[in-house]
Scaffold this active site. Structure first.
Site, short mmCIF file in Angstrom:
data_model
loop_
_atom_site.label_atom_id
_atom_site.label_comp_id
_atom_site.label_asym_id
_atom_site.label_seq_id
_atom_site.Cartn_x
_atom_site.Cartn_y
_atom_site.Cartn_z
N GLU A 191 0.86 -1.24 -0.13
CA GLU A 191 -0.05 -0.11 -0.05
C GLU A 191 0.90 1.15 -0.13
OE1 GLU A 191 -3.42 -0.14 0.44
OE2 GLU A 191 -3.66 -2.40 0.76
N LYS A 206 -3.94 -11.57 11.88
CA LYS A 206 -4.37 -12.77 11.38
C LYS A 206 -3.96 -13.86 12.49
CE LYS A 206 -3.47 -10.96 6.78
NZ LYS A 206 -2.78 -11.12 5.61
#
Ligand code: NAP
Length: 426
Positions: A191, A206
């Site tokens: 990003e 996660k």
């Protein structure tokens, strides 16, 4: 003849990278998916800017979020928008109304784990989240169903493709972290603001999801120790390469009988281990169960079709009325988290120092005073300048012993910048 099944209404919030893949697959593979799960109808797709043109989307399907959530035809809500606060409200409303929810949103799951857990408990809610961890790799199903008979001892993952891509480029092309990051951004693997990825936050989200599943207890990202890859240098990757290791950003959940270690940090992994051979933007998860032994799952952890593949698998699971997550026996008390300072591992320390007499002795003394035993030391031969890298590796030691030694050395005038500290796993 089988009884005729009711057509379920599927509503999707988000038509970005993942949402578009989901809508495409629901349309293009309808026959096969209906044979696998049952009849469905896409009743609407909500986006932030409903007026904007959307390639591949029938404009008559575009809905406002509130109207989609209030639609009595909605049975399965698919949340692929991202963010935390707004999606939490959507998911809360849907679960309270008895709808099934499918989400790919690890930030939501890890930041609001406690509230979501309570909602699911209170409302018998059905929440599916296969796509939230490791994209196309069906690791949630593995932990929730495939290995349900096991006591899970270890979950160890390369869960952030951006970091794995950057580390691969640093190792293979001898790039600095900044150079490799720019390359990743140019290739679409990072990003514009890469903080969540390179700082370990995304992998921590996660790991929290996986650990919550293993433990049957909500785990939030704040409970996961994290260190990113920003401080690593091309020298560290080269040292690893030349000494039989690779450096990976590993998310490690080690489940002891009475406690759990949850940590994300750069890790030296022997090249002989399969997980060290997972390169570029790929993800991998190694799992060790007490019955099934060690397993490794490898594949694409992000991208339109791999992620949508996992979302659609959950939609089919919902159509089949599969039970929601948490098949594993549940804890009746919060798990004890091992503080990072108590975690025992070998350590790699790279200090940049002014080349002068007595430096090695001072570092060795700081380590020895805390009971840390050195396994190797390396200083390259240099014929220019006065700054040299000095590398120590240690025998297993508690993290607090090593960070204590580094703190003691921090004010030494011979030290240049901050040392690089990498844990070693066998
Ligand atoms: N990209 C991946 O490879 C990947 C992999 C695994 C998991 N995920 C997860 O999947 C989710 C979606 O990721 P993505 O990459 O597809 O995101 P994305 O490309 O940025 O798309 C987000 C979509 O959601 C819509 N949206 C955002 N906020 C909204 C709001 N408040 N109300 C209504 N619609 C809203 C956006 O609408 P507009 O189009 O109008 O802006 C856009 O269509 C995230 O939770 C992400 O963590 C992504």
């Amino acid at each position: 003849m089988l009884p005729r099944m009711r057509t379920r209404g599927v509503g999707v919030i988000g038509y970005g990278v993942v949402g578009r893949g989901v809508v495409d697959i629901l349309r293009d593979r309808r026959g096969a998916l209906e044979r696998a799960g049952g009849p469905y109808e896409l009743i609407g797709v909500a986006v932030r800017q409903p007026g904007a043109a959307r390639e591949g989307l029938d404009p008559s399907l575009v809905r406002e979020v509130d109207r989609l959530l209030a639609d009595p035809a909605l049975d399965i809500l698919v949340e692929v928008a991202g963010g935390v606060e707004a999606p939490f409200e959507w998911v809360r409303r849907a679960l309270q109304a008895g709808k099934t929810v499918v989400t790919a949103n690890k930030a939501l799951l890890a930041e609001r784990a406690v509230e979501l857990h309570a909602l699911v408990e209170q409302h018998g809610g059905r929440l599916f989240c296969e796509a939230a961890v490791a994209g196309g790799i069906p690791i949630i199903g593995v932990l929730d169903r495939g290995l349900v008979a096991n006591r899970i001892l270890l979950v160890e993952g390369i869960l952030n493709g951006t970091c794995n891509y950057i580390l691969t480029k640093m190792e293979r092309e001898r790039l600095s972290f900044d150079q490799a990051l720019r390359l990743a951004q140019g290739e679409g693997f990072a990003e514009a603001d890469p903080t969540l990825d390179v700082g370990g936050g995304d992998a921590a989200h996660k790991l929290a999801v996986l650990a919550g599943l293993v433990l049957g207890w909500p785990i939030t990202a704040a409970q996961v120790y994290r260190q990113g890859i920003e401080a690593l240098t091309a020298f560290d990757l080269q040292w690893a390469e030349q000494n039989g290791f690779r450096i990976k950003l590993l998310a490690i959940g080690r489940f002891h009988p009475d406690a759990v270690e949850l940590r994300v940090h750069p890790t030296l992994v022997p090249k002989t281990r399969l997980i060290s051979q997972v390169m570029d933007e790929f993800n991998a998860v190694a799992v060790e169960g007490d019955l099934a032994g060690s397993q490794l799952y490898q594949g694409r952890g992000a991208g339109r079709l791999p992620t949508a593949s996992a979302v659609v698998a959950d939609i089919v699971g919902a159509l089949r009325d599969e039970p929601p997550l948490r098949a594993r026996p549940r804890l009746d008390h919060p798990p004890r988290l091992v503080p990072m300072g108590e975690v025992i591992s070998r350590h790699y320390l790279h200090l940049e120092v002014i080349d002068q007499p007595g430096v090695v002795a001072k570092v060795a003394t700081a380590l020895a005073q805390r009971g840390i035993s050195i396994t190797s030391m390396y200083q390259p031969e240099i014929d220019h300048g006065s700054q040299v890298p000095l590398v120590f590796t240690t025998h297993p030691a508690k993290d607090a012993q090593v960070t204590g030694a580094l703190e003691a050395l921090a004010s030494e005038p011979f030290l240049v910048g901050h040392p690089v500290h990498v844990r070693m796993e066998s």
